[in-house]
Scaffold this motif. Structure first.
Motif, PDB file in Angstrom:
ATOM      1  N   ASP A   1       0.829  -1.199   0.000  1.00 33.83           N
ATOM      2  CA  ASP A   1       0.000   0.000   0.000  1.00 33.83           C
ATOM      3  C   ASP A   1       0.871   1.259   0.000  1.00 33.83           C
ATOM      4  O   ASP A   1       0.616   2.199  -0.753  1.00 33.83           O
ATOM      5  N   GLU A   2       1.901   1.281   0.823  1.00 31.00           N
ATOM      6  CA  GLU A   2       2.799   2.441   0.862  1.00 31.00           C
ATOM      7  C   GLU A   2       3.543   2.611  -0.466  1.00 31.00           C
ATOM      8  O   GLU A   2       3.691   3.729  -0.968  1.00 31.00           O
ATOM      9  N   GLU A   3       3.994   1.512  -1.031  1.00 29.25           N
ATOM     10  CA  GLU A   3       4.693   1.580  -2.313  1.00 29.25           C
ATOM     11  C   GLU A   3       3.772   2.053  -3.430  1.00 29.25           C
ATOM     12  O   GLU A   3       4.191   2.807  -4.308  1.00 29.25           O
ATOM     13  N   LEU A   4       2.526   1.609  -3.407  1.00 26.83           N
ATOM     14  CA  LEU A   4       1.570   2.050  -4.424  1.00 26.83           C
ATOM     15  C   LEU A   4       1.298   3.545  -4.320  1.00 26.83           C
ATOM     16  O   LEU A   4       1.105   4.216  -5.340  1.00 26.83           O
ATOM     17  N   ALA A   5       1.285   4.078  -3.108  1.00 26.10           N
ATOM     18  CA  ALA A   5       1.098   5.523  -2.936  1.00 26.10           C
ATOM     19  C   ALA A   5       2.251   6.277  -3.592  1.00 26.10           C
ATOM     20  O   ALA A   5       2.040   7.264  -4.311  1.00 26.10           O
ATOM     21  N   ASP A   6       3.476   5.803  -3.361  1.00 29.80           N
ATOM     22  CA  ASP A   6       4.644   6.429  -3.996  1.00 29.80           C
ATOM     23  C   ASP A   6       4.592   6.263  -5.513  1.00 29.80           C
ATOM     24  O   ASP A   6       4.907   7.190  -6.260  1.00 29.80           O
ATOM     25  N   LEU A   7       4.195   5.092  -5.956  1.00 33.87           N
ATOM     26  CA  LEU A   7       4.098   4.816  -7.383  1.00 33.87           C
ATOM     27  C   LEU A   7       3.058   5.723  -8.044  1.00 33.87           C
ATOM     28  O   LEU A   7       3.279   6.235  -9.145  1.00 33.87           O
ATOM     29  N   ALA A   8       1.937   5.947  -7.380  1.00 32.24           N
ATOM     30  CA  ALA A   8       0.893   6.820  -7.922  1.00 32.24           C
ATOM     31  C   ALA A   8       1.418   8.238  -8.102  1.00 32.24           C
ATOM     32  O   ALA A   8       1.133   8.889  -9.120  1.00 32.24           O
ATOM     33  N   THR A   9       2.202   8.710  -7.159  1.00 30.29           N
ATOM     34  CA  THR A   9       2.780  10.055  -7.258  1.00 30.29           C
ATOM     35  C   THR A   9       3.754  10.131  -8.436  1.00 30.29           C
ATOM     36  O   THR A   9       3.713  11.079  -9.225  1.00 30.29           O
TER      37      THR A   9
ATOM     38  N   ASP B   1       1.776  10.195 -11.675  1.00 28.94           N
ATOM     39  CA  ASP B   1       1.198  11.516 -11.940  1.00 28.94           C
ATOM     40  C   ASP B   1       2.221  12.417 -12.628  1.00 28.94           C
ATOM     41  O   ASP B   1       1.900  13.105 -13.606  1.00 28.94           O
ATOM     42  N   ASP B   2       3.461  12.407 -12.136  1.00 27.91           N
ATOM     43  CA  ASP B   2       4.522  13.214 -12.741  1.00 27.91           C
ATOM     44  C   ASP B   2       4.802  12.759 -14.177  1.00 27.91           C
ATOM     45  O   ASP B   2       4.905  13.573 -15.092  1.00 27.91           O
ATOM     46  N   ARG B   3       4.924  11.460 -14.356  1.00 26.52           N
ATOM     47  CA  ARG B   3       5.219  10.928 -15.690  1.00 26.52           C
ATOM     48  C   ARG B   3       4.066  11.193 -16.656  1.00 26.52           C
ATOM     49  O   ARG B   3       4.287  11.545 -17.822  1.00 26.52           O
TER      50      ARG B   3
END
Length: 159
Positions: free
Chosen positions: A137-145, A148-150
């Motif tokens: 869950d924590e990794e997915l939050a970072d991945l989502a951010t 968004d940038d990409r």
């Protein structure tokens, strides 16, 4: 609405890949059909025709896809007919609903762990399962951010 042979080939190939990844077969094919549709919007009748399945099958498939956040349901103006819509960034949208996926599992694990003694042989397995889900869950939050940038960069380049 007609679909080309390439569209149908994509629906079967992508649907098969999603099924192999664990999604049910008909929802996988329905998602692929919507994904490859010109505007990403289809009625139940259009999906049934494109997939050569019954309207009842389409109903179950779109309900499943809506529940997991891979499509949304809209109404035609002035009509009672639903239109099923897949967003351009459907995967991201589904991923953002991760709290609805992981939180109930983590809650169930918290309760079970609290009921176990420190020396219970099940404790380690349940703690590791819980911690893995929290980690994902924590990794997915970072991945989502990062996505968004990409995504913003990709959209800037495509204009």
């Amino acid at each position: 609405m007609t679909h080309s042979v390439n569209d149908l080939r994509f629906v079967e190939r992508m649907g098969g890949a999603l099924t192999d990844a664990g999604l049910p077969r008909l929802p996988s094919r329905a998602f692929a059909a919507l994904l490859s549709d010109e505007d990403g919007r289809m009625t139940a009748a259009e999906l049934a025709a494109a997939l050569e399945v019954s309207p009842a099958g389409v109903s179950g498939a779109v309900n499943y896809l809506a529940r997991v956040g891979m499509l949304r349901r809209e109404r035609h103006r002035g009509s009672r007919r639903d239109v099923y819509v897949v967003d351009d960034d459907a995967w991201h949208t589904a991923m953002l609903r991760r709290d609805q996926l992981y939180a109930p599992m983590v809650g169930a694990l918290d309760e079970a762990i609290a009921d176990l003694g420190d020396d219970d042989p099940r404790r380690v397995r349940l703690v590791l399962t819980r911690e893995f889900l929290v980690f994902v869950d924590e990794e997915l939050a970072d991945l989502a951010t990062r996505w968004d940038d990409r995504r913003r960069a990709l959209l800037r380049r495509s204009r």
